[in-house]
Design an enzyme around this catalytic site. Structure first.
Site, mmCIF file in Angstrom:
data_model
loop_
_atom_site.group_PDB
_atom_site.id
_atom_site.type_symbol
_atom_site.label_atom_id
_atom_site.label_comp_id
_atom_site.label_asym_id
_atom_site.label_seq_id
_atom_site.Cartn_x
_atom_site.Cartn_y
_atom_site.Cartn_z
ATOM 1 N N SER A 145 5.696 3.694 8.495
ATOM 2 C CA SER A 145 5.076 3.066 7.376
ATOM 3 C C SER A 145 5.901 1.894 6.912
ATOM 4 O O SER A 145 7.176 1.835 6.711
ATOM 5 C CB SER A 145 4.573 3.971 6.281
ATOM 6 O OG SER A 145 4.007 3.076 5.281
ATOM 7 N N TYR A 158 5.657 10.606 -0.122
ATOM 8 C CA TYR A 158 5.339 10.012 0.991
ATOM 9 C C TYR A 158 6.386 9.173 1.317
ATOM 10 O O TYR A 158 6.616 8.789 2.485
ATOM 11 C CB TYR A 158 3.840 9.450 0.527
ATOM 12 C CG TYR A 158 3.416 8.626 1.818
ATOM 13 C CD1 TYR A 158 2.407 9.007 2.750
ATOM 14 C CD2 TYR A 158 3.380 7.278 1.838
ATOM 15 C CE1 TYR A 158 2.047 8.510 3.917
ATOM 16 C CE2 TYR A 158 3.051 6.249 3.021
ATOM 17 C CZ TYR A 158 2.245 7.099 4.006
ATOM 18 O OH TYR A 158 1.489 6.362 4.901
HETATM 19 C C1 BGC Z 1 -0.736 3.863 3.728
HETATM 20 C C2 BGC Z 1 -1.727 3.056 3.399
HETATM 21 C C3 BGC Z 1 -1.274 1.688 2.465
HETATM 22 C C4 BGC Z 1 -0.096 1.065 3.468
HETATM 23 C C5 BGC Z 1 0.395 -0.106 2.466
HETATM 24 C C6 BGC Z 1 0.503 3.101 4.492
HETATM 25 O O1 BGC Z 1 1.393 3.805 4.822
HETATM 26 O O2 BGC Z 1 -1.019 4.748 4.663
HETATM 27 O O3 BGC Z 1 -2.509 3.870 2.398
HETATM 28 O O4 BGC Z 1 -2.266 0.956 2.260
HETATM 29 O O5 BGC Z 1 0.684 1.981 3.534
HETATM 30 O O6 BGC Z 1 0.799 0.490 1.124
#
Ligand code: BGC
Length: 261
Positions: A145, A158
């Site tokens: 991410s 996360y």
């Molecule tokens: C998340 C999304 C978020 C994006 C940017 C991703 O890792 O799953 O929910 O919109 O990051 O913040």
């Protein structure tokens, strides 16, 4: 389309919806046979399987909680049993459970780390074992991410899991490069998937989100599947250990966009 992908076999975790489903679809269109892993959305996974079969590739839905040690091995076994091979393993299953950090329960923290980080280790381990034991120059793709780089208040677990994936990805890439096994990550930004549905349906939240995307919009999941197909293909044969950000510029410090600073 990448001709070298036809006839290969892949596992995609968390493939009943969102980015995982899109990658599974794309792989199916490339002629790859796909194990479609799901946790709870059996009908979603079944729809993905039917679509892939309609494209002319093979597909099987296999249930499994990726935080559990036995699940990844069961997926590898299914690929060998049904397709006779495994070439590509995509760690994608993940979750978000936001909470202010001072109130976050240990259970909440642990669940996100178990699925998002330990799950990726377990998936990688099962795939790498198969690749090494059989002398296969396999391909591992880890869905990270933008939050492997960008801190995210109320998403401490996360962000920590994605930061962990970054170094897991780089370490495995270094460790297995001599065997010809490539390990890469994809770092999506804001993508139109079920995980972002609530934000995208709320005009204020949507506008706030678009403000931190230099390109100005949340993209459809196909942009991530395009990256996955390229990383799986021989077109990226000399690429290992990267995180390919697919984020419309989100990691470029958008607050500085107009010369601020
Ligand atoms: C998340 C999304 C978020 C994006 C940017 C991703 O890792 O799953 O929910 O919109 O990051 O913040």
């Amino acid at each position: 389309m990448y001709k070298d992908l036809a006839g290969k076999a892949a596992i995609v975790t968390g493939a009943s919806k969102g980015i995982g489903a899109e990658i599974a679809h794309r792989f199916g269109r490339e002629g790859i046979n796909v194990i479609v892993n799901y946790h709870s959305d059996k009908s979603g996974a079944q729809r993905v399987v039917e679509d892939i079969i309609a494209y002319g590739s093979k597909a099987i839905a296999v249930q499994g909680d990726m935080s559990q040690e036995a699940s990844a091995q069961a997926l590898v076994d299914a690929a060998i049993h049904h397709f006779g091979r495994l070439d590509i393993f995509v760690n994608n299953a993940g979750m978000e459970m936001p909470a202010p950090s001072h109130e976050m329960t240990l259970e909440n923290w642990q669940r996100v780390i178990d699925v998002n980080l330990t799950g990726y280790f377990l998936g990688s381990r099962a795939a790498l074992k198969y690749f090494v034991d059989n002398g296969i120059k396999g391909n591992l793709i880890n869905l990270s991410s933008v939050h492997e780089q960008i801190p995210w208040p109320t998403f401490a677990h996360y962000a920590a899991s994605k930061g962990g994936i970054k170094l897991l990805n780089q370490t495995l890439a270094l460790e297995y490069a001599p065997s010809g096994i490539r390990v890469n990550a994809i770092g999506p930004g804001a993508i139109n998937t079920p995980i972002n549905k609530e934000k995208m349906n709320d005009p204020e939240k949507k506008a706030a989100l678009e403000k931190i995307i230099p390109m100005g919009y949340a993209a459809e999941p196909c942009v991530v599947a395009n990256a996955a197909a390229w990383l799986a293909s021989e077109q990226s044969s000399y690429v290992t250990g990267i995180t390919l950000f697919v984020d419309g510029g989100m990691t470029l410090y958008p607050a500085f966009m107009n010369g601020n600073g």
